[in-house]
Design a protein around this motif. Structure first.
Motif, PDB file in Angstrom:
ATOM      1  N   ALA A   4      31.910  53.018  38.983  1.00  0.00           N
ATOM      2  CA  ALA A   4      33.244  52.852  38.425  1.00  0.00           C
ATOM      3  C   ALA A   4      33.372  51.442  37.898  1.00  0.00           C
ATOM      4  O   ALA A   4      32.811  50.512  38.467  1.00  0.00           O
ATOM      5  CB  ALA A   4      34.300  53.115  39.482  1.00  0.00           C
ATOM      6  N   GLN A   5      34.065  51.287  36.791  1.00  0.00           N
ATOM      7  CA  GLN A   5      34.276  49.959  36.229  1.00  0.00           C
ATOM      8  C   GLN A   5      35.769  49.760  36.020  1.00  0.00           C
ATOM      9  O   GLN A   5      36.431  50.579  35.399  1.00  0.00           O
ATOM     10  CB  GLN A   5      33.537  49.801  34.908  1.00  0.00           C
ATOM     11  N   PHE A   6      36.298  48.671  36.554  1.00  0.00           N
ATOM     12  CA  PHE A   6      37.716  48.383  36.461  1.00  0.00           C
ATOM     13  C   PHE A   6      37.894  46.946  35.975  1.00  0.00           C
ATOM     14  O   PHE A   6      37.247  46.053  36.501  1.00  0.00           O
ATOM     15  CB  PHE A   6      38.387  48.507  37.833  1.00  0.00           C
ATOM     16  N   LEU A  27      37.286  42.048  38.072  1.00  0.00           N
ATOM     17  CA  LEU A  27      36.081  42.751  38.494  1.00  0.00           C
ATOM     18  C   LEU A  27      35.217  43.074  37.287  1.00  0.00           C
ATOM     19  O   LEU A  27      35.726  43.508  36.251  1.00  0.00           O
ATOM     20  CB  LEU A  27      36.481  44.044  39.211  1.00  0.00           C
ATOM     21  N   GLY A  28      33.908  42.851  37.419  1.00  0.00           N
ATOM     22  CA  GLY A  28      32.977  43.208  36.350  1.00  0.00           C
ATOM     23  C   GLY A  28      32.483  44.628  36.547  1.00  0.00           C
ATOM     24  O   GLY A  28      32.835  45.535  35.815  1.00  0.00           O
ATOM     25  N   ASP A  29      31.690  44.851  37.580  1.00  0.00           N
ATOM     26  CA  ASP A  29      31.122  46.164  37.894  1.00  0.00           C
ATOM     27  C   ASP A  29      31.353  46.474  39.362  1.00  0.00           C
ATOM     28  O   ASP A  29      31.520  45.573  40.184  1.00  0.00           O
ATOM     29  CB  ASP A  29      29.604  46.175  37.651  1.00  0.00           C
ATOM     30  N   THR A  45      32.217  39.897  40.135  1.00  0.00           N
ATOM     31  CA  THR A  45      33.456  39.376  39.585  1.00  0.00           C
ATOM     32  C   THR A  45      33.099  38.487  38.405  1.00  0.00           C
ATOM     33  O   THR A  45      32.053  37.843  38.395  1.00  0.00           O
ATOM     34  CB  THR A  45      34.263  38.565  40.619  1.00  0.00           C
ATOM     35  N   VAL A  46      33.965  38.482  37.406  1.00  0.00           N
ATOM     36  CA  VAL A  46      33.751  37.620  36.245  1.00  0.00           C
ATOM     37  C   VAL A  46      34.696  36.427  36.265  1.00  0.00           C
ATOM     38  O   VAL A  46      34.506  35.480  35.519  1.00  0.00           O
ATOM     39  CB  VAL A  46      33.876  38.399  34.920  1.00  0.00           C
ATOM     40  N   GLN A  47      35.709  36.509  37.142  1.00  0.00           N
ATOM     41  CA  GLN A  47      36.634  35.393  37.314  1.00  0.00           C
ATOM     42  C   GLN A  47      37.319  35.522  38.667  1.00  0.00           C
ATOM     43  O   GLN A  47      37.694  36.617  39.083  1.00  0.00           O
ATOM     44  CB  GLN A  47      37.693  35.385  36.219  1.00  0.00           C
ATOM     45  N   GLU A  48      37.454  34.399  39.363  1.00  0.00           N
ATOM     46  CA  GLU A  48      38.200  34.342  40.622  1.00  0.00           C
ATOM     47  C   GLU A  48      39.067  33.092  40.614  1.00  0.00           C
ATOM     48  O   GLU A  48      38.636  32.044  40.156  1.00  0.00           O
ATOM     49  CB  GLU A  48      37.249  34.290  41.827  1.00  0.00           C
ATOM     50  N   VAL A  49      40.292  33.234  41.103  1.00  0.00           N
ATOM     51  CA  VAL A  49      41.220  32.111  41.187  1.00  0.00           C
ATOM     52  C   VAL A  49      41.764  32.048  42.607  1.00  0.00           C
ATOM     53  O   VAL A  49      42.493  32.938  43.030  1.00  0.00           O
ATOM     54  CB  VAL A  49      42.376  32.256  40.173  1.00  0.00           C
ATOM     55  N   ASN A  50      41.332  31.034  43.331  1.00  0.00           N
ATOM     56  CA  ASN A  50      41.833  30.797  44.691  1.00  0.00           C
ATOM     57  C   ASN A  50      41.693  32.036  45.584  1.00  0.00           C
ATOM     58  O   ASN A  50      42.607  32.383  46.330  1.00  0.00           O
ATOM     59  CB  ASN A  50      43.290  30.318  44.642  1.00  0.00           C
ATOM     60  N   SER A  51      40.573  32.714  45.494  1.00  0.00           N
ATOM     61  CA  SER A  51      40.342  33.906  46.315  1.00  0.00           C
ATOM     62  C   SER A  51      39.692  33.495  47.642  1.00  0.00           C
ATOM     63  O   SER A  51      38.923  32.547  47.701  1.00  0.00           O
ATOM     64  CB  SER A  51      39.466  34.918  45.574  1.00  0.00           C
TER      65      SER A  51
END
Length: 93
Positions: A4-6, A27-29, A45-51
């Motif tokens: 699944a890709q979201f 999310l990438g894949d 993930t292709v981007q994370e901010v303060n996770s």
């Protein structure tokens, strides 16, 4: 393999007034692969901010969920990052 890709994940009730709010990542894949002892979950993930972390949950009825593990997140990143979790508690059926 189940694939699944979201592009985004959202959390209901996270914003004031119970509205839907985007989580601090893109999310990438996402893949779930059956293995002899359970399921291997892999995602990027292709981007994370303060996770902080990813909470892995399981449900047999899509209504009641239980946390079966957590995976530490990078915090903040604009690079592609890879994560994995081995779920050895998969219910049959």
């Amino acid at each position: 393999a189940i694939y699944a890709q979201f592009p985004f994940f959202y959390a209901a009730g996270a914003a004031p007034g119970g509205t839907v709010a985007p989580l601090p990542m893109r999310l990438g894949d996402f893949t779930a692969t059956r293995q002899s002892q359970g399921v291997l979950l892999r995602w990027t993930t292709v981007q994370e901010v303060n996770s902080d972390n990813f909470e892995i949950q399981q449900s047999t009825d899509a209504q009641n969920w239980k946390t079966i593990g957590t995976v530490k997140a990078a915090g903040s990143s604009g690079s592609i990052l890879n994560y994995r979790f081995a779920d050895n508690s998969v219910n049959s059926g």
